[in-house]
Enzyme design. Structure first.
Site, PDB file in Angstrom:
ATOM      1  N   LYS A 177       0.889  -1.179   0.000  1.00 22.62           N
ATOM      2  CA  LYS A 177       0.000   0.000   0.000  1.00 22.62           C
ATOM      3  C   LYS A 177       0.919   1.218   0.000  1.00 22.62           C
ATOM      4  O   LYS A 177       1.647   1.462   0.951  1.00 22.62           O
ATOM      5  CB  LYS A 177      -0.894  -0.025   1.245  1.00 22.62           C
ATOM      6  CG  LYS A 177      -2.239   0.676   1.082  1.00 22.62           C
ATOM      7  CD  LYS A 177      -2.162   2.158   0.866  1.00 22.62           C
ATOM      8  CE  LYS A 177      -1.969   2.906   2.165  1.00 22.62           C
ATOM      9  NZ  LYS A 177      -1.764   4.362   1.924  1.00 22.62           N
ATOM     10  N   GLU A 182       8.689   0.351  11.678  1.00 25.99           N
ATOM     11  CA  GLU A 182       9.804   1.308  11.623  1.00 25.99           C
ATOM     12  C   GLU A 182       9.184   2.689  11.775  1.00 25.99           C
ATOM     13  O   GLU A 182       8.540   3.197  10.865  1.00 25.99           O
ATOM     14  CB  GLU A 182      10.542   1.205  10.281  1.00 25.99           C
ATOM     15  CG  GLU A 182      11.206  -0.135  10.035  1.00 25.99           C
ATOM     16  CD  GLU A 182      12.355  -0.435  10.991  1.00 25.99           C
ATOM     17  OE1 GLU A 182      12.869   0.511  11.647  1.00 25.99           O
ATOM     18  OE2 GLU A 182      12.735  -1.606  11.112  1.00 25.99           O
ATOM     19  N   CYS A 234      13.447   9.744   9.098  1.00 26.08           N
ATOM     20  CA  CYS A 234      13.204   9.267  10.455  1.00 26.08           C
ATOM     21  C   CYS A 234      14.491   9.261  11.273  1.00 26.08           C
ATOM     22  O   CYS A 234      14.446   9.285  12.487  1.00 26.08           O
ATOM     23  CB  CYS A 234      12.548   7.892  10.446  1.00 26.08           C
ATOM     24  SG  CYS A 234      13.272   6.762   9.281  1.00 26.08           S
ATOM     25  N   GLU A 262       8.955  14.680  16.717  1.00 27.26           N
ATOM     26  CA  GLU A 262       9.489  14.552  15.367  1.00 27.26           C
ATOM     27  C   GLU A 262       8.857  15.625  14.478  1.00 27.26           C
ATOM     28  O   GLU A 262       7.636  15.669  14.327  1.00 27.26           O
ATOM     29  CB  GLU A 262       9.168  13.153  14.813  1.00 27.26           C
ATOM     30  CG  GLU A 262       9.793  12.914  13.463  1.00 27.26           C
ATOM     31  CD  GLU A 262       9.642  11.479  12.985  1.00 27.26           C
ATOM     32  OE1 GLU A 262       8.500  10.989  12.920  1.00 27.26           O
ATOM     33  OE2 GLU A 262      10.671  10.857  12.657  1.00 27.26           O
TER      34      GLU A 262
HETATM   35  P1  NAI Z   1       1.482   7.968   8.439  1.00 31.50           P
HETATM   36  O1  NAI Z   1       2.196   7.073   9.376  1.00 31.50           O
HETATM   37  O2  NAI Z   1       0.071   8.279   8.774  1.00 31.50           O
HETATM   38  O3  NAI Z   1       1.504   7.323   6.961  1.00 31.50           O
HETATM   39  C1  NAI Z   1       2.395   6.308   6.554  1.00 31.50           C
HETATM   40  C2  NAI Z   1       1.630   5.248   5.787  1.00 31.50           C
HETATM   41  O4  NAI Z   1       0.641   4.668   6.626  1.00 31.50           O
HETATM   42  C3  NAI Z   1       0.890   5.770   4.556  1.00 31.50           C
HETATM   43  O5  NAI Z   1       0.944   4.811   3.537  1.00 31.50           O
HETATM   44  C4  NAI Z   1      -0.527   5.899   5.067  1.00 31.50           C
HETATM   45  O6  NAI Z   1      -1.504   5.835   4.060  1.00 31.50           O
HETATM   46  C5  NAI Z   1      -0.625   4.700   5.992  1.00 31.50           C
HETATM   47  N1  NAI Z   1      -1.684   4.810   6.998  1.00 31.50           N
HETATM   48  C6  NAI Z   1      -2.147   5.927   7.623  1.00 31.50           C
HETATM   49  N2  NAI Z   1      -3.147   5.609   8.468  1.00 31.50           N
HETATM   50  C7  NAI Z   1      -3.311   4.262   8.410  1.00 31.50           C
HETATM   51  C8  NAI Z   1      -4.193   3.330   9.053  1.00 31.50           C
HETATM   52  N3  NAI Z   1      -5.118   3.734   9.932  1.00 31.50           N
HETATM   53  N4  NAI Z   1      -4.085   2.027   8.732  1.00 31.50           N
HETATM   54  C9  NAI Z   1      -3.166   1.597   7.847  1.00 31.50           C
HETATM   55  N5  NAI Z   1      -2.324   2.427   7.202  1.00 31.50           N
HETATM   56  C10 NAI Z   1      -2.389   3.742   7.478  1.00 31.50           C
HETATM   57  O7  NAI Z   1       2.363   9.283   8.273  1.00 31.50           O
HETATM   58  P2  NAI Z   1       1.968  10.678   7.563  1.00 31.50           P
HETATM   59  O8  NAI Z   1       0.569  11.019   7.916  1.00 31.50           O
HETATM   60  O9  NAI Z   1       2.354  10.583   6.138  1.00 31.50           O
HETATM   61  O10 NAI Z   1       2.998  11.685   8.262  1.00 31.50           O
HETATM   62  C11 NAI Z   1       2.796  12.180   9.581  1.00 31.50           C
HETATM   63  C12 NAI Z   1       4.092  12.172  10.362  1.00 31.50           C
HETATM   64  O11 NAI Z   1       4.555  10.847  10.511  1.00 31.50           O
HETATM   65  C13 NAI Z   1       5.273  12.891   9.715  1.00 31.50           C
HETATM   66  O12 NAI Z   1       5.270  14.256   9.976  1.00 31.50           O
HETATM   67  C14 NAI Z   1       6.442  12.203  10.371  1.00 31.50           C
HETATM   68  O13 NAI Z   1       6.697  12.766  11.623  1.00 31.50           O
HETATM   69  C15 NAI Z   1       5.958  10.800  10.553  1.00 31.50           C
HETATM   70  N6  NAI Z   1       6.463   9.923   9.477  1.00 31.50           N
HETATM   71  C16 NAI Z   1       7.551   9.148   9.750  1.00 31.50           C
HETATM   72  C17 NAI Z   1       8.096   8.367   8.758  1.00 31.50           C
HETATM   73  C18 NAI Z   1       9.289   7.524   9.024  1.00 31.50           C
HETATM   74  O14 NAI Z   1      10.063   7.263   8.117  1.00 31.50           O
HETATM   75  N7  NAI Z   1       9.471   7.025  10.226  1.00 31.50           N
HETATM   76  C19 NAI Z   1       7.557   8.356   7.393  1.00 31.50           C
HETATM   77  C20 NAI Z   1       6.382   9.174   7.223  1.00 31.50           C
HETATM   78  C21 NAI Z   1       5.887   9.929   8.240  1.00 31.50           C
END
Ligand code: NAI
Ligand code: MG
Length: 499
Positions: free
Chosen positions: A190, A264, A299, A401
């Site tokens: 996804k 992660e 991250c 973060e």
């Molecule tokens: P997110 O964690 O919500 O999104 C990442 C993935 O999870 C996307 O594919 C999203 O569609 C999916 N997702 C979201 N809600 C879900 C659910 N309920 N069930 C299953 N999948 C779901 O992160 P987002 O909203 O893009 O960014 C928010 C913050 O998260 C950023 O500002 C950052 O701080 C952090 N982040 C950290 C990352 C890392 O590499 N550790 C990567 C992206 C975001």
């Protein structure tokens, strides 16, 4: 429909249009069953460059059904044959690295020279690495009883759900799908809402090589498409990279099914610069570690930099000068070092943190580099990198973060204080220390609470090295051989009684 066999398309706008509106299920590009789509926006200009298919639970069901069916035959192939096919995907992708890099730059705003092309290349490298490990999926013989042949074997889990973020979508996807496939699983990916196109293109090229159904990709939002994937009874394992908040939602959904998850998650990675550090190397390390070329959207970003008070002012001045010399501009321009923030939501989030930092008494926001002047980019989501000084380690800016080009430089006098501040965090993903003293370096490697500790360098995750956080930064490891064994197989014990 996009032709899967034709030559690379170097015009990313044309490729974006061509890939518009599709998921890839069972070897075929197809629209979402509902017909719904969402816009893919170029964050450097604000223009819509494509639509992406908005998958939902029905598409999840179709993809998992295709994956389940294909997985049985895939698991029966000799392991080396699976490895050969995955490595062959990597070779094919090297021919597409340029078009994929450009497409990634278009949809995410990550600069082509410093980020997007590099990332496209890392995908091939990762597939080659895991492809070569296939015959190492070995079990053990166990001296349980001389008259009972006792052994273990590594078996695939079945269908793996892989949920990926937008910041490094292709490399992070490769670190999940390569070991999952080599171990004999089928995968349903996804993609992130902000970056569906380049990931789709990678999967499409891989489907030229792999049997239909073994590797599928859905685009769509988290609750509508990601959550049903985690919850689907046919999915036996979920691997996720993203926010802590979403990671916990996924872990709860997985708990209901009692399936394993690898998470992660975020970080607030410390960098400690001792008074005896090589300042030139430490400045290079801060630029690399803060991932300024990726707008800090990492991250492992070195978002807390603890600098010995004897070096603090010189460090800030020289780091500022280095970042000032970087060019912010069109992500597709070879001259650009720093592109844009990925989305308006992330842009607002970063701006909120910068504004909050400016309210701290005694804090100074050192703004670096210059916003682009190009007329075409006036709506672009550009943020000047900010070095904050005078932010206490317990302030939200140093605890949460930000995921933007914002770092806090914090002075210290005593090593023990620096170490205590470094460890005083909810996160534990990565950490670095910069010193010429071996004893201090060794002490820090033992006492820093992080999954990845480096001395006098600041590399990103590497194929072959276990990678993953402690505390709120996650569960499980990725990127290594043992990560493939531990997280994408289960160990079966077999006894043959020979009496
Ligand atoms: P997110 O964690 O919500 O999104 C990442 C993935 O999870 C996307 O594919 C999203 O569609 C999916 N997702 C979201 N809600 C879900 C659910 N309920 N069930 C299953 N999948 C779901 O992160 P987002 O909203 O893009 O960014 C928010 C913050 O998260 C950023 O500002 C950052 O701080 C952090 N982040 C950290 C990352 C890392 O590499 N550790 C990567 C992206 C975001
Ligand atoms: Mg989210």
């Amino acid at each position: 429909m996009a032709d899967q066999t034709r030559a690379p398309t170097l015009d990313p706008h044309a490729l974006a249009r061509e890939l518009s509106g599709f998921l890839l299920i069972d070897g075929d590009l197809r629209p979402a069953l509902s017909g719904a789509t969402f816009d893919v926006v170029n964050p450097a200009t604000g223009e819509t460059v494509a639509t992406a298919a908005e998958g939902d639970a029905q598409d999840v069901a179709a993809a998992v059904a295709a994956a389940s069916k294909a997985q049985r035959g895939w698991a029966r192939l000799p392991a080396r044959e699976r490895g050969r096919l995955v490595a062959e995907c990597g070779r094919r992708l090297t021919n597409h690295a340029e078009e994929i890099g450009r497409l990634l730059a278009l949809e995410t705003g990550k600069a082509i020279r410093t980020e997007s092309r590099v990332e496209a290349t890392l995908v091939s490298d990762t597939l080659a690495f895991y492809g070569g490990l296939a015959s190492e999926l070995k079990g053990e013989t166990v001296p349980f009883n001389p008259s009972m042949l006792t052994f273990t074997q590594r078996e695939p889990i079945g269908v793996v759900g892989a949920i990926i973020p937008w910041n490094v979508p292709l490399y992070l996807m490769a670190l999940k799908i390569a070991p999952a496939l080599v171990a004999g699983n089928a995968v349903v990916v996804k993609s992130a809402e902000e970056a569906p196109l380049a990931a789709l293109r990678v999967i499409q090229v891989m489907n030229q090589v792999l049997p239909a159904g073994v590797l599928n990709i859905l685009s769509g939002d988290g609750p509508g498409c990601g959550a049903p994937l985690v919850a689907h009874p046919g999915v036996g394992k979920v691997t996720f990279t993203g926010s802590v908040e979403t990671g916990k939602i996924i872990a709860r959904l997985a708990a209901d099914k009692l399936i394993p998850v690898t998470l992660e998650l975020g970080g607030k990675s410390p960098m400690i610069v001792m008074g005896d550090a090589d300042l030139d190397r430490a400045i290079d390390g801060a630029v690399a570690g803060m991932r300024f070329t990726r707008q800090g959207q990492s991250c492992t970003a070195a978002s807390r930099i603890f600098v010995h008070e004897s070096l603090h002012d010189a460090f800030v001045a020289r780091l500022k000068a280095r970042v000032d010399a970087m060019t912010m501009g069109d992500p597709l321009d070879e001259a650009t070092d720093i592109g844009t923030i990925v989305s308006p939501q992330q842009f607002d989030r970063v701006q909120r943190y910068i504004a909050l930092g400016e309210t701290v008494v005694g804090a100074v926001a050192h703004r670096c580099s210059a916003l682009p002047v190009d007329e075409r980019l006036t709506r672009g989501l550009f943020v000047q990198p900010v070095l904050f000084t005078g932010i206490p380690n317990d302030h939200a800016l140093a605890r949460e973060e930000i995921f933007g080009p914002v770092t806090c430089v914090i002075a210290f006098r005593d090593y023990e204080d620096a170490l205590a501040m470094a460890n005083d965090s909810d996160f534990g993903l990565a950490a670095t220390i910069w010193t010429r003293d071996l004893r201090t370096a060794m002490d820090a490697t033992q006492r820093l609470q992080a999954g990845f500790v480096q001395v006098n360098q600041n590399l990103v995750v590497q194929p072959g090295l276990s990678y993953g956080g402690v505390k709120q930064s996650g569960l499980g490891k990725e990127a290594s051989f043992e990560a493939m064994l531990d997280h994408f197989t289960h160990k079966k014990t077999v006894i043959i009684n020979m009496t």
